[in-house]
Design a protein around this motif. Structure first.
Motif, mmCIF file in Angstrom:
data_model
loop_
_atom_site.group_PDB
_atom_site.id
_atom_site.type_symbol
_atom_site.label_atom_id
_atom_site.label_comp_id
_atom_site.label_asym_id
_atom_site.label_seq_id
_atom_site.Cartn_x
_atom_site.Cartn_y
_atom_site.Cartn_z
ATOM 1 N N ILE A 39 -4.636 64.798 54.946
ATOM 2 C CA ILE A 39 -3.516 64.644 53.968
ATOM 3 C C ILE A 39 -2.544 65.758 54.322
ATOM 4 O O ILE A 39 -2.694 66.882 54.265
ATOM 5 N N ASP A 40 -1.301 65.206 54.864
ATOM 6 C CA ASP A 40 -0.126 66.346 55.118
ATOM 7 C C ASP A 40 0.423 66.802 53.591
ATOM 8 O O ASP A 40 0.639 65.820 52.877
ATOM 9 N N LEU A 41 0.652 68.013 53.593
ATOM 10 C CA LEU A 41 1.140 68.649 52.472
ATOM 11 C C LEU A 41 2.756 68.457 52.386
ATOM 12 O O LEU A 41 3.399 68.302 53.389
ATOM 13 N N SER A 42 3.112 68.009 51.017
ATOM 14 C CA SER A 42 4.679 67.868 50.969
ATOM 15 C C SER A 42 5.139 68.929 49.966
ATOM 16 O O SER A 42 4.500 69.065 48.569
ATOM 17 N N LYS A 43 5.977 69.688 50.376
ATOM 18 C CA LYS A 43 6.740 70.751 49.401
ATOM 19 C C LYS A 43 7.232 70.012 47.968
ATOM 20 O O LYS A 43 7.102 70.702 46.901
ATOM 21 N N ILE A 44 7.677 68.881 48.230
ATOM 22 C CA ILE A 44 8.047 68.242 47.158
ATOM 23 C C ILE A 44 7.114 67.728 46.107
ATOM 24 O O ILE A 44 7.045 67.675 44.787
ATOM 25 N N ASP A 45 5.905 67.434 46.655
ATOM 26 C CA ASP A 45 4.985 66.639 45.413
ATOM 27 C C ASP A 45 3.590 67.342 45.352
ATOM 28 O O ASP A 45 2.786 66.922 44.623
ATOM 29 N N CYS A 46 3.570 68.611 46.016
ATOM 30 C CA CYS A 46 2.385 69.344 45.570
ATOM 31 C C CYS A 46 2.722 70.753 45.262
ATOM 32 O O CYS A 46 3.912 71.338 45.453
ATOM 33 N N PHE A 47 1.689 71.437 44.776
ATOM 34 C CA PHE A 47 1.641 73.071 44.463
ATOM 35 C C PHE A 47 0.552 73.508 44.721
ATOM 36 O O PHE A 47 -0.502 72.836 44.989
ATOM 37 N N VAL A 48 0.519 74.858 44.815
ATOM 38 C CA VAL A 48 -0.864 75.613 45.306
ATOM 39 C C VAL A 48 -1.083 76.334 43.898
ATOM 40 O O VAL A 48 -0.658 76.831 43.068
ATOM 41 N N VAL A 49 -2.596 76.188 43.672
ATOM 42 C CA VAL A 49 -3.370 76.795 42.601
ATOM 43 C C VAL A 49 -3.869 77.911 43.166
ATOM 44 O O VAL A 49 -4.862 78.013 44.471
ATOM 45 N N VAL A 50 -3.819 79.368 42.631
ATOM 46 C CA VAL A 50 -4.645 80.447 42.974
ATOM 47 C C VAL A 50 -5.275 81.130 41.707
ATOM 48 O O VAL A 50 -5.161 80.603 40.698
ATOM 49 N N ASP A 51 -6.176 82.069 41.754
ATOM 50 C CA ASP A 51 -6.766 82.651 40.707
ATOM 51 C C ASP A 51 -5.917 83.713 39.816
ATOM 52 O O ASP A 51 -5.620 83.712 38.701
ATOM 53 N N THR A 52 -5.471 84.583 40.634
ATOM 54 C CA THR A 52 -4.721 85.617 40.135
ATOM 55 C C THR A 52 -3.322 85.866 40.903
ATOM 56 O O THR A 52 -2.986 85.389 42.084
ATOM 57 N N ALA A 53 -2.419 86.643 40.077
ATOM 58 C CA ALA A 53 -1.324 86.929 40.985
ATOM 59 C C ALA A 53 -1.457 87.957 42.171
ATOM 60 O O ALA A 53 -0.551 87.650 43.235
#
Length: 225
Positions: free
Chosen positions: A137-151
């Motif tokens: 699946i290609d990522l789209s800046k418009i329809d997705c976001f990134v999840v991380v643990d900490t700053a």
């Protein structure tokens, strides 16, 4: 959309607007880094589909704390969120839970959606799993976001999350010398949410999550050292 249905979705915090693909094991952050560098999620297990979860992100911090107690966790707080309506249009569907023999009742072209379930014995329904039968699946800046643990994870993944755009040199005379500062301008590639932020916003709602994403600027200026 039917107005009653729309109100139900707004009121029910247990109904997610997104599906999430979380990475796993001890190298979870490195896997996420590779996904961001390649700008796609791949079916690396050659399962014939890619797995996602529709569990609402604000409800997951305690689950990840449980997984982090293990040396090689099943899932880690690193991944990609994609809007559920976009995922549906691409062919993503919720899994069909059932006993093993029930899989034989499905047409061959639907078997990729089947997941064995035996309550109190073999039960992964807590994942609220969705799948999509594609190799990547290609990522789209418009329809997705990134999840991380900490700053701190945002800093370690900065080159994957932002593109360098320009540099500005600011030279100021100071005590007979010239003090120079270099300002870097970076364009955001993806919106980002950390589990740390979610925990800091007590009882984060779906509306809070959308506001957090909305408020992130498209450009960021940083002092370069």
């Amino acid at each position: 959309m039917n107005q009653t249905l729309l109100k139900i979705f707004r009121l029910r915090e247990d109904l997610s607007d997104y599906v999430f693909h979380f990475t796993k094991h001890r190298n979870a952050i490195e896997t996420l880094k590779k996904i961001l560098e390649e700008e796609r999620i791949k079916d690396i297990g050659k399962n014939g589909h890619i797995c996602f979860s529709e569990s609402p992100l604000p409800l997951l911090p305690s689950m990840f704390k449980l997984f982090q107690k293990y040396e090689d966790p099943m899932y880690a707080p690193y991944g990609i969120g994609i809007r559920k309506d976009t995922f549906w249009k691409k062919g993503g569907r919720p899994v069909i839970y059932g006993e093993k023999e029930e899989c034989d009742l499905l047409a061959p072209e639907l078997k990729w959606r089947f997941q064995i379930m035996q309550p109190n014995n073999y039960d992964f329904s807590w994942l609220r799993e969705w799948r999509i039968p594609v190799p990547e699946i290609d990522l789209s800046k418009i329809d997705c976001f990134v999840v991380v643990d900490t700053a701190n994870d945002i800093e370690s993944l900065y080159n994957q999350l932002f593109d360098f755009d320009d540099i500005e040199i600011d030279a100021q005379p100071e005590d007979g010398m010239c003090h120079v500062e270099y300002l870097g301008y970076f364009t955001r590639k993806y919106k980002i949410v950390s589990m740390e932020e979610i925990e800091n916003i007590n009882n984060m709602s779906k509306k809070d999550l959308e506001q957090l994403l909305k408020e992130q600027p498209e450009e960021e200026v940083r002092l370069l050292h």
